[in-house]
Write a protein that holds these residues in place. Sequence first.
Motif, PDB file in Angstrom:
ATOM      1  N   CYS A 159       2.458  14.044   2.000  1.00  0.00           N
ATOM      2  CA  CYS A 159       2.886  13.001   2.119  1.00  0.00           C
ATOM      3  C   CYS A 159       3.401  13.004   3.452  1.00  0.00           C
ATOM      4  O   CYS A 159       4.249  13.800   3.757  1.00  0.00           O
ATOM      5  CB  CYS A 159       3.603  12.639   0.740  1.00  0.00           C
ATOM      6  SG  CYS A 159       4.426  11.064   1.310  1.00  0.00           S
ATOM      7  N   ILE A 160       3.051  11.727   4.493  1.00  0.00           N
ATOM      8  CA  ILE A 160       3.895  11.855   5.677  1.00  0.00           C
ATOM      9  C   ILE A 160       4.533  10.585   5.867  1.00  0.00           C
ATOM     10  O   ILE A 160       5.600  10.371   7.081  1.00  0.00           O
ATOM     11  CB  ILE A 160       2.724  11.528   6.934  1.00  0.00           C
ATOM     12  CG1 ILE A 160       2.064  10.231   6.131  1.00  0.00           C
ATOM     13  CG2 ILE A 160       1.712  12.621   7.017  1.00  0.00           C
ATOM     14  CD1 ILE A 160       0.484   9.852   7.339  1.00  0.00           C
ATOM     15  N   GLY A 161       5.371  10.394   4.899  1.00  0.00           N
ATOM     16  CA  GLY A 161       5.947   9.179   4.609  1.00  0.00           C
ATOM     17  C   GLY A 161       5.880   7.778   4.766  1.00  0.00           C
ATOM     18  O   GLY A 161       6.355   6.855   5.416  1.00  0.00           O
ATOM     19  N   CYS A 162       4.386   7.345   5.737  1.00  0.00           N
ATOM     20  CA  CYS A 162       4.295   6.250   5.206  1.00  0.00           C
ATOM     21  C   CYS A 162       4.020   4.728   5.025  1.00  0.00           C
ATOM     22  O   CYS A 162       4.501   3.629   5.569  1.00  0.00           O
ATOM     23  CB  CYS A 162       2.522   6.025   6.001  1.00  0.00           C
ATOM     24  SG  CYS A 162       1.494   5.849   5.009  1.00  0.00           S
ATOM     25  N   GLY A 163       4.576   4.709   4.215  1.00  0.00           N
ATOM     26  CA  GLY A 163       4.852   3.670   3.230  1.00  0.00           C
ATOM     27  C   GLY A 163       3.829   2.682   2.589  1.00  0.00           C
ATOM     28  O   GLY A 163       4.613   1.635   2.392  1.00  0.00           O
ATOM     29  N   CYS A 183       1.773   2.648   0.518  1.00  0.00           N
ATOM     30  CA  CYS A 183       1.083   2.886  -0.551  1.00  0.00           C
ATOM     31  C   CYS A 183       2.373   1.956  -1.490  1.00  0.00           C
ATOM     32  O   CYS A 183       2.546   1.306  -2.751  1.00  0.00           O
ATOM     33  CB  CYS A 183       2.077   4.106  -1.693  1.00  0.00           C
ATOM     34  SG  CYS A 183       3.565   5.362  -0.929  1.00  0.00           S
ATOM     35  N   CYS A 188      -3.627   5.656   1.164  1.00  0.00           N
ATOM     36  CA  CYS A 188      -2.629   6.404   1.527  1.00  0.00           C
ATOM     37  C   CYS A 188      -4.002   7.168   2.644  1.00  0.00           C
ATOM     38  O   CYS A 188      -4.877   7.806   1.942  1.00  0.00           O
ATOM     39  CB  CYS A 188      -2.431   7.385   0.266  1.00  0.00           C
ATOM     40  SG  CYS A 188      -1.770   9.486   0.522  1.00  0.00           S
ATOM     41  N   THR A 235      -3.742  11.008   4.045  1.00  0.00           N
ATOM     42  CA  THR A 235      -3.151  12.094   3.487  1.00  0.00           C
ATOM     43  C   THR A 235      -4.379  11.641   2.052  1.00  0.00           C
ATOM     44  O   THR A 235      -3.617  13.937   1.822  1.00  0.00           O
ATOM     45  CB  THR A 235      -2.135  12.454   4.095  1.00  0.00           C
ATOM     46  OG1 THR A 235      -1.249  11.910   2.909  1.00  0.00           O
ATOM     47  CG2 THR A 235      -1.213  12.123   5.102  1.00  0.00           C
ATOM     48  N   ALA A 239      -2.761  11.846  -0.658  1.00  0.00           N
ATOM     49  CA  ALA A 239      -1.093  12.419  -1.910  1.00  0.00           C
ATOM     50  C   ALA A 239      -1.713  11.611  -3.054  1.00  0.00           C
ATOM     51  O   ALA A 239      -0.465  12.244  -3.592  1.00  0.00           O
ATOM     52  CB  ALA A 239      -0.136  12.010  -0.684  1.00  0.00           C
ATOM     53  N   LEU A 240      -1.989  10.909  -3.207  1.00  0.00           N
ATOM     54  CA  LEU A 240      -2.646  10.051  -4.304  1.00  0.00           C
ATOM     55  C   LEU A 240      -3.059  10.120  -4.935  1.00  0.00           C
ATOM     56  O   LEU A 240      -4.574   9.517  -4.132  1.00  0.00           O
ATOM     57  CB  LEU A 240      -1.749   8.551  -4.241  1.00  0.00           C
ATOM     58  CG  LEU A 240      -0.294   8.316  -3.590  1.00  0.00           C
ATOM     59  CD1 LEU A 240      -0.774   6.886  -3.204  1.00  0.00           C
ATOM     60  CD2 LEU A 240       0.889   8.779  -4.853  1.00  0.00           C
TER      61      LEU A 240
HETATM   62  S1  SF4 Z   1       0.866   6.057   1.716  1.00  0.00           S
HETATM   63 FE1  SF4 Z   1       0.706   8.419   0.560  1.00  0.00          FE
HETATM   64  S2  SF4 Z   1       1.221   9.240   3.010  1.00  0.00           S
HETATM   65 FE2  SF4 Z   1       2.034   7.310   3.112  1.00  0.00          FE
HETATM   66  S3  SF4 Z   1       4.117   7.575   1.882  1.00  0.00           S
HETATM   67 FE3  SF4 Z   1       2.428   7.040   0.268  1.00  0.00          FE
HETATM   68  S4  SF4 Z   1       1.664   8.859  -0.590  1.00  0.00           S
HETATM   69 FE4  SF4 Z   1       2.913   8.936   1.287  1.00  0.00          FE
END
Ligand code: SF4
Length: 307
Positions: free
Chosen positions: A54-58, A60, A92, A94, A96-97
């Motif tokens: 996760c890069i924390g882009c938000g 999701c 997402c 990356t 990550a989900l």
């Molecule tokens: S979309 Fe993916 S990378 Fe971005 S915050 Fe959510 S889990 Fe993290």
Amino acid sequence: MEAIIGDIGRYAIHDGPGIRTTVFFKGCPMHCPWCHNPEFIRPQPEILFYADRCIGCGECVDRCPESAIDLNAPQRIDRRRCTACGECTPTCPTRALAVAGTRYGVDDLVAVLLRDRLFYDASGGGVTLSGGEPTLQMAFMARLLRRLKAEGLHTVLETGGFFPFAPFQAECLDFIDLIYFDLKISDPGRHQRITGVDNRLIWSTLAHLARWAPDRLVPRIPLIPGYTATRENLIALSGRIREMGLARPVLLPYHPFGRSKAVHVGRQADAALPRVPMSAEELARWSACVEPNDSTQKIAKEENDAD
Ligand code: SF4
Ligand code: SF4
């Protein structure tokens, strides 16, 4: 009829002879703390979160219709709110989900499994049913096995043995080439406490299989430090297996796969489990406990000498 399938693993080389495709059924009656596939324990689909990607882009957060994602929450996903709808996964960047658990009909699943027929034929491989616990969805499994056999495919079942034998014998047994039967803990009370189920049904099923399909039955014991890998437990399990006239159990050395995977489904990893795989020396040491000779006494003596 449909089943919930956790995943389909192609090109597997450790789940039976040859190159195989492994079908991971979702749902298991046991909850072993060391489970290699904790994402397949719950019977329902569920969201997996890989924090290290996760890069924390938000992205999701905005997509979730249930407001189940909070970037500031330690667990990130509120699993009481999450419906495993999967809306968040394609957004997402990356990966990550992901959602574990997809509904398949028999025809659709067979079509997927037949894609690798060339590999099965060339290697002597086939299809392995694993999990989770495949027998929990026995009616679907029975239909799937019939279809796979009609296609001439080799079939393996990996099971923890907690299922009634009569319907299994009536619907499934004739269509399975090999059964990997995992035994964990001999003492009934300890088994119940640690895995959540009574092991009397497991022993009963094993006894039936020892009678009706001994040549297709492979007893196995996962070696889990502090849980299954104790001298008393291994002697008791292997002794009982021997009494049934079965082959020496295959020992599966501990690997900490499940520790890291548990957090992806919001579970705490069991802190008592080692972080490193079992060494060859440890495996050899435990192997002595399942031999019908004096080597276990030698281990006992070594343990006493070390105290
Ligand atoms: S979309 Fe993916 S990378 Fe971005 S915050 Fe959510 S889990 Fe993290
Ligand atoms: S699977 Fe659906 S409900 Fe669950 S976090 Fe993702 S978008 Fe929200």
